[in-house]
Design a protein around this motif. Structure first.
Motif, short mmCIF file in Angstrom:
data_model
loop_
_atom_site.label_atom_id
_atom_site.label_comp_id
_atom_site.label_asym_id
_atom_site.label_seq_id
_atom_site.Cartn_x
_atom_site.Cartn_y
_atom_site.Cartn_z
N UNK A 1 -27.41 -7.07 -22.77
CA UNK A 1 -28.51 -5.17 -23.05
C UNK A 1 -29.33 -5.91 -24.69
N UNK A 2 -30.58 -5.73 -24.11
CA UNK A 2 -31.24 -6.26 -24.89
C UNK A 2 -31.60 -5.29 -26.06
N UNK A 3 -31.47 -3.97 -26.03
CA UNK A 3 -31.29 -2.83 -26.96
C UNK A 3 -30.20 -1.55 -26.81
N UNK B 1 -43.22 -0.30 -22.70
CA UNK B 1 -42.40 0.74 -23.26
C UNK B 1 -41.02 -0.06 -24.08
N UNK B 2 -40.95 0.41 -25.08
CA UNK B 2 -39.06 -0.36 -25.59
C UNK B 2 -38.66 1.04 -25.99
N UNK B 3 -37.22 1.07 -25.65
CA UNK B 3 -36.40 2.13 -26.30
C UNK B 3 -35.74 1.55 -26.63
N UNK C 1 -30.49 -0.36 -23.02
CA UNK C 1 -31.66 -0.20 -22.53
C UNK C 1 -31.46 -2.09 -21.99
N UNK C 2 -32.30 -3.29 -20.92
CA UNK C 2 -32.26 -4.55 -20.04
C UNK C 2 -33.65 -4.82 -20.70
N UNK D 1 -32.02 1.26 -17.10
CA UNK D 1 -31.24 2.06 -18.57
C UNK D 1 -29.83 1.95 -17.46
N UNK D 2 -28.75 2.04 -18.83
CA UNK D 2 -27.42 3.22 -18.23
C UNK D 2 -26.53 3.54 -19.62
#
Length: 396
Positions: A246-248, A49-51, A127-128, A133-134
């Protein structure tokens, strides 16, 4: 021979079911939130999954129907909701212009694959790399390291006319920028300044590069030459520093719930009358549940009432997204709440293991297996090796 065939098919069926189970779990439902019926989607991410934010047409400064943005995604979208606030009141009778702020500008921070493509807002969903998630308060700004000097940009993909300003433009900006000839543009690529050029009309960032614009009164104006080491990044200047790794990142505007408590009265940057905590309107929000799922929802209510319901549900953190005519919710191939206008961006949940779903198939329910599994499932049933507990609800 029949026994060997049954064993082989059983193993194939296990692999099919295991593959299906590795995709994100997406559950769409209705619940009473804030005293009204809400459309709610819960997502349990998986390793596939990617958000992240999806930008209309892949170009900031443009808009498109939400369904068009979803259809153009590079991976299957299993859930989506409208993104953060954007300028939808620009003059459509005039040419789009960054210099005159006449374009659909996004007001939330966006980071995709570690690259900041838009700055703004003070609340964000991060999203790490590991999928954790945070939702928290964080002010993100773009930075450029020129040699040993760290430059903090006034904005990313937003122009500033102040003589002392410096700002970053990226290739994601789909609108030409009219930059005064007195300004200086540093083209940065592969960790170095590739070229230094004066401002010009209709400037667009070359593919694969970013541009640092220095207005004539900026303290580093005229001090950089081609070949200087240069690294574009972003930093958290205020708030939760974890977001910097975070990545995203998808920006929100205000917090609804923070650390399990109502936060609707603690958003000093949110001053619009229609965002008053007690004003009732169509609201969209993102939240993280007590068990770590991502919750996306739309409901006609007030932020104060929504906060009270979310706290009772055990939600720890929740943030606002755009609302009103921009509200939109999508899951499993079906639009649950249609937007009343085109979107500049959406918050999307993508999953490489998800099977393609159409609105028609989603409306028919999940009583049939996906096309890629249908033949093997039917054969397993004929051979009497498909357990009753696995018959039906194949796509749940």
């Amino acid at each position: 021979m029949k026994l060997i065939r049954k064993i082989a098919l059983a193993l194939a069926l296990v692999l099919l079911l295991t593959a299906a189970a590795s995709a994100a779990t997406v559950t769409a439902t209705t619940e009473t939130i804030g005293g009204a019926t809400a459309q709610v989607v819960y997502i349990t991410p998986s390793a596939t999954t990617e958000i992240r934010a999806l930008i209309a047409n892949g170009a900031l400064g443009t808009t498109a129907p939400a369904e068009t943005i979803i259809a153009a995604a590079d991976k299957p979208v299993v859930a989506a909701i409208n993104g953060n606030f954007y300028n939808c009141w620009y003059d459509r009778g005039k040419p789009l212009s960054v210099a005159e702020n006449n374009y659909p500008r996004l007001y939330g921070a966006i980071v995709t694959d570690g690259k900041m493509v838009n700055s703004g807002a003070t609340v964000a969903l991060g999203i790490a790399q590991d999928g954790s998630m945070k939702i928290c308060r964080a002010t993100l700004k773009g930075t450029v390291t020129l040699g040993k000097r760290l430059i903090t940009a006034w904005g990313v993909n937003a122009m500033h006319n102040d003589p002392q300003a410096c700002y970053v433009l990226t290739e994601e900006l789909g609108v030409g920028a009219d930059i005064p000839a007195s300004s200086e543009i540093l083209i940065i690529r592969d960790g170095a300044v590739e070229a230094v050029q004066p401002g010009c009309a209709g400037f667009r960032v070359p593919g694969g590069a970013v541009a640092l614009v220095l207005n004539s009164g900026c303290y580093v104006y005229g001090s950089t030459k081609a070949g200087t080491k240069a690294v574009y990044s972003f930093t958290v200047t205020d708030g939760d520093s974890d977001i910097a790794s975070m990545k995203n990142v998808i920006g929100g505007t205000g917090m609804i719930v923070e650390h399990g408590m109502s936060a609707v009265d603690d958003n000093p940057n949110v001053t619009a009358a229609d965002q008053d905590p007690d004003s009732v309107s169509v609201r969209s929000f993102a939240a993280i549940t007590a068990d770590g799922r991502l919750m996306l929802a739309t409901v006609t209510s007030s932020y104060r009432s929504i906060a009270q319901s979310l706290i009772q549900m055990g939600v720890q953190d929740a943030m606002t997204l755009d609302g009103g005519a921009s509200s939109m919710l999508y899951a499993n191939g079906k639009t649950l709440y249609p937007a009343g206008r085109e979107m500049a961006s959406i918050l999307a949940v993508l999953d490489t293991e998800a099977s393609a779903a159409s609105p028609a198939s989603s409306a028919a329910g999940s009583a049939q297996p996906s096309n890629w599994a249908k033949a093997d499932v039917e054969q397993a049933a004929q051979l009497a090796i498909l357990p009753a507990s696995l018959q039906g609800a194949y796509q749940s």
